[in-house]
Design a protein around this motif. Sequence first.
Motif, PDB file in Angstrom:
ATOM      1  N   ILE A 184      37.409  16.653  75.123  1.00  0.00           N
ATOM      2  CA  ILE A 184      36.279  16.486  74.152  1.00  0.00           C
ATOM      3  C   ILE A 184      36.936  16.723  72.704  1.00  0.00           C
ATOM      4  CG2 ILE A 184      34.225  17.835  73.092  1.00  0.00           C
ATOM      5  CD1 ILE A 184      33.704  19.076  75.974  1.00  0.00           C
ATOM      6  N   SER A 187      37.922  12.983  71.989  1.00  0.00           N
ATOM      7  CA  SER A 187      36.935  11.934  72.342  1.00  0.00           C
ATOM      8  C   SER A 187      35.942  11.713  70.876  1.00  0.00           C
ATOM      9  CB  SER A 187      36.209  12.411  73.548  1.00  0.00           C
ATOM     10  OG  SER A 187      35.123  13.248  73.088  1.00  0.00           O
ATOM     11  N   ARG A 188      35.052  10.822  71.250  1.00  0.00           N
ATOM     12  CA  ARG A 188      34.115  10.477  70.265  1.00  0.00           C
ATOM     13  C   ARG A 188      33.191  11.611  69.896  1.00  0.00           C
ATOM     14  NH1 ARG A 188      28.959   8.428  71.058  1.00  0.00           N
ATOM     15  NH2 ARG A 188      28.115   7.445  69.327  1.00  0.00           N
ATOM     16  N   VAL A 189      33.031  12.297  70.971  1.00  0.00           N
ATOM     17  CA  VAL A 189      32.101  13.270  70.674  1.00  0.00           C
ATOM     18  C   VAL A 189      32.970  14.544  69.611  1.00  0.00           C
ATOM     19  CG1 VAL A 189      31.087  15.666  71.630  1.00  0.00           C
ATOM     20  CG2 VAL A 189      31.009  13.407  72.930  1.00  0.00           C
ATOM     21  N   ALA A 192      32.846  13.322  66.033  1.00  0.00           N
ATOM     22  CA  ALA A 192      31.590  13.380  65.426  1.00  0.00           C
ATOM     23  C   ALA A 192      31.252  14.917  65.265  1.00  0.00           C
ATOM     24  CB  ALA A 192      30.131  13.126  66.536  1.00  0.00           C
ATOM     25  N   LEU A 193      31.984  16.054  66.130  1.00  0.00           N
ATOM     26  CA  LEU A 193      31.885  17.528  65.760  1.00  0.00           C
ATOM     27  C   LEU A 193      32.665  17.890  64.436  1.00  0.00           C
ATOM     28  CD1 LEU A 193      32.338  18.808  69.369  1.00  0.00           C
ATOM     29  CD2 LEU A 193      30.231  18.923  68.090  1.00  0.00           C
ATOM     30  N   LYS A 212      21.608  16.750  67.778  1.00  0.00           N
ATOM     31  CA  LYS A 212      21.849  16.611  69.174  1.00  0.00           C
ATOM     32  C   LYS A 212      23.404  17.169  69.480  1.00  0.00           C
ATOM     33  CE  LYS A 212      23.547  12.776  72.202  1.00  0.00           C
ATOM     34  NZ  LYS A 212      23.652  11.182  72.138  1.00  0.00           N
ATOM     35  N   TYR A 213      24.381  16.751  68.600  1.00  0.00           N
ATOM     36  CA  TYR A 213      25.490  17.192  69.101  1.00  0.00           C
ATOM     37  C   TYR A 213      25.857  18.847  68.817  1.00  0.00           C
ATOM     38  CZ  TYR A 213      27.618  12.652  69.190  1.00  0.00           C
ATOM     39  OH  TYR A 213      27.904  11.235  69.353  1.00  0.00           O
ATOM     40  N   GLN A 216      24.245  20.273  72.302  1.00  0.00           N
ATOM     41  CA  GLN A 216      25.169  19.851  73.240  1.00  0.00           C
ATOM     42  C   GLN A 216      26.540  20.989  72.959  1.00  0.00           C
ATOM     43  OE1 GLN A 216      26.065  15.847  72.872  1.00  0.00           O
ATOM     44  NE2 GLN A 216      24.425  15.340  74.292  1.00  0.00           N
TER      45      GLN A 216
END
Length: 354
Positions: A184, A187-189, A192-193, A212-213, A216
């Motif tokens: 994670i 990754s792209r997520v 973003a975090l 959203k993030y 999640q």
Amino acid sequence: MERVQQMADGRKRWLFLAGAAVWLGLPWLVFGNNYVLSTLILIGLYALVSTGMTLLMGYAGQISLGQAAFYGIGAYASAYLTAHAGWPSWLALAAGAVLAALVALVVGIPVFRLREHYLALATLGFGVIMFTFFKEWKGITGGLNGFFGIPPIRIAGVPLQSDLQFYYLVSLFVLAGLWFAHNIVRSRVGRALRAIHGSEVAASSLGVNIMKYKLQIFMLSAVYASIAGSLYAHYVTFINPDLFGIVPSISFLIMVVIGGSAHVWGGLVGAAVYVCLGEWLKAVVPLLLPNAGGEFEIVFFGLLLVVMLIYMPNGLTGVMQKRMRRFFEMGGRQEKQVATVERHKARSIGGERG
């Protein structure tokens, strides 16, 4: 430069494999000592919760003081479904994880409209509410008397009753949790975090869906805690609300700070240090202060938390990572020097032949 980076990655890979081999071989080094095995199991369970908190705090920058509530949701859900509803332990564990994720979603929608200390107070209030729920809903949780008769986890119909069997089961979950968290983060997520952690305004301007993030990663941290709680319930076969109150939530926070929230391994390192220090205090404090109560441990870890925040804000993994980086850079410089010497030798030999 590419060759140096490959060598550094190779060294890191070998260090990881060596650490995994030591962890998996620890039960054979202690020669069946059940006390050590139970301590290692506890470290693994706490590491699962702390890994989820590392993703939430270290990468998304969101503080939670109610993580023990999700730990309790997984424990009570799995205990009730297996002991009273007759569900298989694996299905009950999955149901507890889904329930924790749904609760995190419902709680997170209003809570993540807050920031900084307001967010921390809101999650603290959630933890208090869930502790009261565990204490008062006696028909489900057993109240302060506790929940008895939780069956052990079964694999292919065979119950896991020995500490050695449960150790390897918990180790499997810990390694899977660390691997998933690592993926994670890369990754792209994960990007973003980190953007949300750096600046929510800047991340939003780049098109990152902040809510959203946040939801999640909050739900994922709840799933980590729930799985750990379910495993704990089936391991000890008895739980009570005191295990899921405010103090355990603060303990998980201390583990993350000790280990370092900026690295996925911080949860495991922090859990190991916290549990080992706790066991050491139980043995040493009665000898030094015979009249000291259990509150001494809370005072000690409170002081340790302050010291870590002041002098080691990146935790132990931050210090270890810095030392390893220097080691690899030193090795890289040595490789460069050797390559330079070899090139000079080749040129001198070529010149002599010419």
